[in-house]
Design an enzyme around this catalytic site. Structure first.
Site, PDB file in Angstrom:
ATOM      1  N   ASP A  23       0.805  -1.218   0.000  1.00 10.45           N
ATOM      2  CA  ASP A  23       0.000   0.000   0.000  1.00 10.45           C
ATOM      3  C   ASP A  23       0.843   1.275   0.000  1.00 10.45           C
ATOM      4  O   ASP A  23       0.453   2.294   0.569  1.00 10.45           O
ATOM      5  CB  ASP A  23      -0.977   0.003   1.203  1.00 10.45           C
ATOM      6  CG  ASP A  23      -1.804  -1.258   1.245  1.00 10.45           C
ATOM      7  OD1 ASP A  23      -2.159  -1.761   0.163  1.00 10.45           O
ATOM      8  OD2 ASP A  23      -2.091  -1.740   2.357  1.00 10.45           O
ATOM      9  N   HIS A  51      -4.970  -1.648  -5.558  1.00  5.16           N
ATOM     10  CA  HIS A  51      -4.211  -0.502  -6.074  1.00  5.16           C
ATOM     11  C   HIS A  51      -5.162   0.616  -6.449  1.00  5.16           C
ATOM     12  O   HIS A  51      -6.044   0.436  -7.289  1.00  5.16           O
ATOM     13  CB  HIS A  51      -3.366  -0.938  -7.276  1.00  5.16           C
ATOM     14  CG  HIS A  51      -2.325  -1.972  -6.924  1.00  5.16           C
ATOM     15  ND1 HIS A  51      -1.510  -2.571  -7.844  1.00  5.16           N
ATOM     16  CD2 HIS A  51      -1.972  -2.501  -5.721  1.00  5.16           C
ATOM     17  CE1 HIS A  51      -0.701  -3.422  -7.227  1.00  5.16           C
ATOM     18  NE2 HIS A  51      -0.971  -3.404  -5.947  1.00  5.16           N
TER      19      HIS A  51
HETATM   20  P1  GDP Z   1      -0.843   0.337  -3.562  1.00  2.12           P
HETATM   21  O1  GDP Z   1      -1.414  -0.948  -3.090  1.00  2.12           O
HETATM   22  O2  GDP Z   1       0.638   0.407  -3.359  1.00  2.12           O
HETATM   23  O3  GDP Z   1      -1.218   0.692  -4.970  1.00  2.12           O
HETATM   24  O4  GDP Z   1      -1.456   1.471  -2.626  1.00  2.12           O
HETATM   25  P2  GDP Z   1      -3.001   1.588  -2.138  1.00  2.12           P
HETATM   26  O5  GDP Z   1      -3.816   2.065  -3.259  1.00  2.12           O
HETATM   27  O6  GDP Z   1      -3.418   0.352  -1.436  1.00  2.12           O
HETATM   28  O7  GDP Z   1      -2.853   2.671  -1.004  1.00  2.12           O
HETATM   29  C1  GDP Z   1      -2.295   3.925  -1.252  1.00  2.12           C
HETATM   30  C2  GDP Z   1      -3.348   4.983  -0.905  1.00  2.12           C
HETATM   31  O8  GDP Z   1      -2.726   6.239  -0.840  1.00  2.12           O
HETATM   32  C3  GDP Z   1      -4.420   5.118  -1.973  1.00  2.12           C
HETATM   33  O9  GDP Z   1      -5.613   5.506  -1.337  1.00  2.12           O
HETATM   34  C4  GDP Z   1      -3.898   6.252  -2.856  1.00  2.12           C
HETATM   35  O10 GDP Z   1      -4.940   6.959  -3.502  1.00  2.12           O
HETATM   36  C5  GDP Z   1      -3.230   7.121  -1.825  1.00  2.12           C
HETATM   37  N1  GDP Z   1      -2.059   7.880  -2.299  1.00  2.12           N
HETATM   38  C6  GDP Z   1      -1.106   7.504  -3.181  1.00  2.12           C
HETATM   39  N2  GDP Z   1      -0.137   8.446  -3.252  1.00  2.12           N
HETATM   40  C7  GDP Z   1      -0.498   9.421  -2.387  1.00  2.12           C
HETATM   41  C8  GDP Z   1       0.106  10.649  -1.959  1.00  2.12           C
HETATM   42  O11 GDP Z   1       1.187  11.022  -2.394  1.00  2.12           O
HETATM   43  N3  GDP Z   1      -0.576  11.384  -1.013  1.00  2.12           N
HETATM   44  C9  GDP Z   1      -1.771  10.979  -0.484  1.00  2.12           C
HETATM   45  N4  GDP Z   1      -2.350  11.751   0.429  1.00  2.12           N
HETATM   46  N5  GDP Z   1      -2.358   9.838  -0.863  1.00  2.12           N
HETATM   47  C10 GDP Z   1      -1.722   9.065  -1.774  1.00  2.12           C
HETATM   48  P1  IMO Z   2      -0.840  -4.203  -2.293  1.00  2.00           P
HETATM   49  O1  IMO Z   2      -0.449  -4.689  -3.650  1.00  2.00           O
HETATM   50  C1  IMO Z   2      -0.938  -4.776   2.028  1.00  2.00           C
HETATM   51  C2  IMO Z   2      -0.727  -8.884   3.497  1.00  2.00           C
HETATM   52  C3  IMO Z   2      -1.993  -9.280   4.227  1.00  2.00           C
HETATM   53  C4  IMO Z   2      -1.441 -10.284   5.206  1.00  2.00           C
HETATM   54  C5  IMO Z   2      -0.355 -10.986   4.398  1.00  2.00           C
HETATM   55  C6  IMO Z   2      -0.781 -12.314   3.777  1.00  2.00           C
HETATM   56  O2  IMO Z   2      -2.149  -3.525  -2.254  1.00  2.00           O
HETATM   57  O3  IMO Z   2       0.257  -3.416  -1.650  1.00  2.00           O
HETATM   58  P2  IMO Z   2      -2.432 -12.968   1.802  1.00  2.00           P
HETATM   59  O4  IMO Z   2      -3.898 -12.688   1.616  1.00  2.00           O
HETATM   60  O5  IMO Z   2      -1.566 -12.450   0.694  1.00  2.00           O
HETATM   61  O6  IMO Z   2      -2.153 -14.406   2.103  1.00  2.00           O
HETATM   62  O7  IMO Z   2      -2.047 -12.166   3.132  1.00  2.00           O
HETATM   63  O8  IMO Z   2       0.011 -10.078   3.374  1.00  2.00           O
HETATM   64  N1  IMO Z   2      -0.925  -8.340   2.135  1.00  2.00           N
HETATM   65  C7  IMO Z   2      -0.959  -7.040   1.850  1.00  2.00           C
HETATM   66  N2  IMO Z   2      -0.893  -5.963   2.642  1.00  2.00           N
HETATM   67  N3  IMO Z   2      -1.006  -4.605   0.701  1.00  2.00           N
HETATM   68  C8  IMO Z   2      -1.052  -5.674  -0.120  1.00  2.00           C
HETATM   69  O9  IMO Z   2      -1.038  -5.567  -1.465  1.00  2.00           O
HETATM   70  C9  IMO Z   2      -1.045  -6.964   0.450  1.00  2.00           C
HETATM   71  N4  IMO Z   2      -1.084  -8.216  -0.054  1.00  2.00           N
HETATM   72  C10 IMO Z   2      -0.994  -9.055   0.985  1.00  2.00           C
HETATM   73  O10 IMO Z   2      -2.595  -8.187   4.864  1.00  2.00           O
HETATM   74  O11 IMO Z   2      -0.815  -9.623   6.275  1.00  2.00           O
HETATM   75 MG    MG Z   3      -2.868  -1.667  -1.753  1.00  2.00          MG
END
Ligand code: GDP
Ligand code: IMO
Ligand code: MG
Length: 431
Positions: A23, A51
């Site tokens: 994330d 994502h």
């Molecule tokens: P990913 O799994 O790595 O793609 O990330 P996620 O989407 O799960 O979580 C990142 C969160 O942060 C999302 O809600 C994005 O919209 C938000 N985000 C990404 N870059 C920024 C940033 O630079 N600032 C803020 N405030 N939010 C961001």
């Molecule tokens: P993105 O791509 C955050 C974590 C789960 C759990 C562990 C194992 O959005 O960054 P699983 O379901 O894969 O067997 O869970 O890994 N986990 C993530 N945490 N972002 C992710 O993906 C994750 N993918 C798996 O929360 O701790």
């Molecule tokens: Mg994510």
């Protein structure tokens, strides 16, 4: 530097890798770079990923589809290394259609990718329940059990769904196994009907994605290929905080194997780093803030899981772990994300070293008991109170924010080439 110059500086094989526990904001950078790269591929994980992309205030969350899909001419590949929950995939496709985003002839799923069945999700839940107090906190998307079947050579690939004889034989033995090991009852015919019907729905997307990837890479005027990592380095089955990890290689090596792209073609490996640290699920997190400050960062950063909605654990930036991440992935540059979230947090701490029994460590400990006894060395930097969400150049940032970025860069030893100051596609500073 403007975004066009930055895009021009990138080569023909670009990987986006989560450098912490997930994330970090991978989806957002993929979306930005997908304006240049008309082929975007995923090769790792499954619907455990979430994502997020925000375009003109509209939010999209992708679990399986590559985050480059919003550009109407892009080809998006879900590679052989992914595990496919077909219903989730179809839901994402429907959501795009509902938003008038056409995907015909531009979404492709590997015929070699393994299928996540309903029973894999049941096993995931069952195994978590069995663990009692030592749950991993999985996303319950069936990821671990599907990769387990793949590695033990009893998994079912997308291609198998179109061969009734093979599918019947493999499903028969898996359902028998499920009954014997887990006590699950399931009807073979119902499974066959359901999954053959789902297979028919995704048939237009299914192909040999390795051949397609190379064809796209070699096309005249092709900018190359963009690879979207899922999960993150410390969730990697080999390099993560085992057993609190996912069940595949989320590092760059996994992305290469999961797409069939040779390492020698990879020109840029971009590490995505959040300006602080978050983690969802259980497992060691030595810079975690269990106090009001942790709550404040969670609230300001909207740190709730994109897949499960669970509150993310929040803590200080850990330069010790990001440095290890950089060693493993060979980051050529970093994208620092969510710097804006640290506004008004006060002084900013950065973990620089781990000590165990008075000795400096050079790698992560092996055992929970060791993590509990780690002494973390911190440095402290002045914080900032200004709203930086409208900053578009490094010089627009308050001096304290600039110094924080420069310090992270120095500690990790990799250039911070871009800085996120908000969730929007345009909220990125390029250096
Ligand atoms: P990913 O799994 O790595 O793609 O990330 P996620 O989407 O799960 O979580 C990142 C969160 O942060 C999302 O809600 C994005 O919209 C938000 N985000 C990404 N870059 C920024 C940033 O630079 N600032 C803020 N405030 N939010 C961001
Ligand atoms: P993105 O791509 C955050 C974590 C789960 C759990 C562990 C194992 O959005 O960054 P699983 O379901 O894969 O067997 O869970 O890994 N986990 C993530 N945490 N972002 C992710 O993906 C994750 N993918 C798996 O929360 O701790
Ligand atoms: Mg994510």
């Amino acid at each position: 530097m403007d975004s066009a110059k930055y895009l021009a500086s990138l080569g023909r094989g670009v990987a986006i890798i989560g450098s912490q526990w997930g994330d970090e904001g991978k989806g957002k950078l993929v979306d930005i770079l997908a304006s240049k790269y008309s082929t975007v591929a995923r090769g790792t994980g499954g619907a455990n990923a979430g994502h997020t992309i925000v375009v003109e205030g509209k939010k999209f969350v992708f679990h399986l589809l590559p985050s480059g899909i919003l550009y109407k001419d892009n080809i998006c590949i879900v590679g052989n290394g992914c595990v496919i929950d077909i219903e989730t995939l179809l839901k994402e496709v429907q959501n795009l259609k509902d938003n008038n985003i056409e995907i015909t002839n531009r979404l492709f799923v590997s015929d070699r990718a393994h299928v996540v069945f309903d029973f894999h999700k049941e096993i995931d839940g069952f195994q978590e329940d069995q663990k009692g107090d030592s749950k991993i906190g999985t996303t319950k998307r069936g990821i671990g059990p599907t990769y387990t079947d793949k590695i033990s050579r009893s998994g079912i690939r997308i291609a198998d769904l179109y061969n009734t004889e093979v599918l019947t034989s493999k499903l028969t033995s898996l359902l028998a196994r499920n009954k014997k090991v887990y006590g699950f009852e399931a009807n073979l015919d119902e499974y066959l009907v359901k999954y053959q019907s789902l297979a028919a729905e995704i048939k237009p997307f299914v192909t040999d994605t390795v051949a397609l990837l190379h064809a796209k890479y070699n096309e005249t005027n092709s900018a190359g290929v963009l690879f979207e990592g899922a999960n993150a380095t410390f969730l990697d089955i080999d390099h993560g905080t085992y057993p609190y990890v996912t069940s595949s290689n989320a590092t760059v090596g996994g992305l290469l194997a999961g797409t069939g792209f040779p390492p020698t073609y990879m020109t840029n490996v971009i590490g995505i780093v959040k300006a602080y640290t978050t983690r969802v699920g259980a497992g060691p997190f030595v810079t975690e803030l269990l106090d009001d400050l942790g709550e404040q960062i969670r609230a300001q950063g909207h740190e709730y899981g994109s897949t499960t909605g669970r509150p993310r654990r929040c803590g200080w930036f850990d330069a010790f772990v990001v440095k290890i991440s950089s060693q493993i992935n060979g980051f050529t540059e970093l994208n620092l994300t969510k710097l804006d979230v640290l506004k008004g947090v006060g002084a900013l701490k950065i973990a620089t070293a781990y000590k165990l029994n008075g000795k400096n460590l050079s790698s992560l400990p092996m055992f929970d008991s060791e993590f509990e006894n780690i002494e973390v060395e911190y440095i402290e930097m002045p914080g900032f109170d200004e709203d930086i969400s409208n900053a578009r150049s490094f010089e627009d940032l308050p001096l304290a924010a600039q110094n924080y970025v420069l310090k992270l860069e120095e500690l990790v030893g990799v250039k911070i080439a871009s800085i996120g100051v908000g969730p929007g596609r345009d909220q990125m500073i390029f250096r």
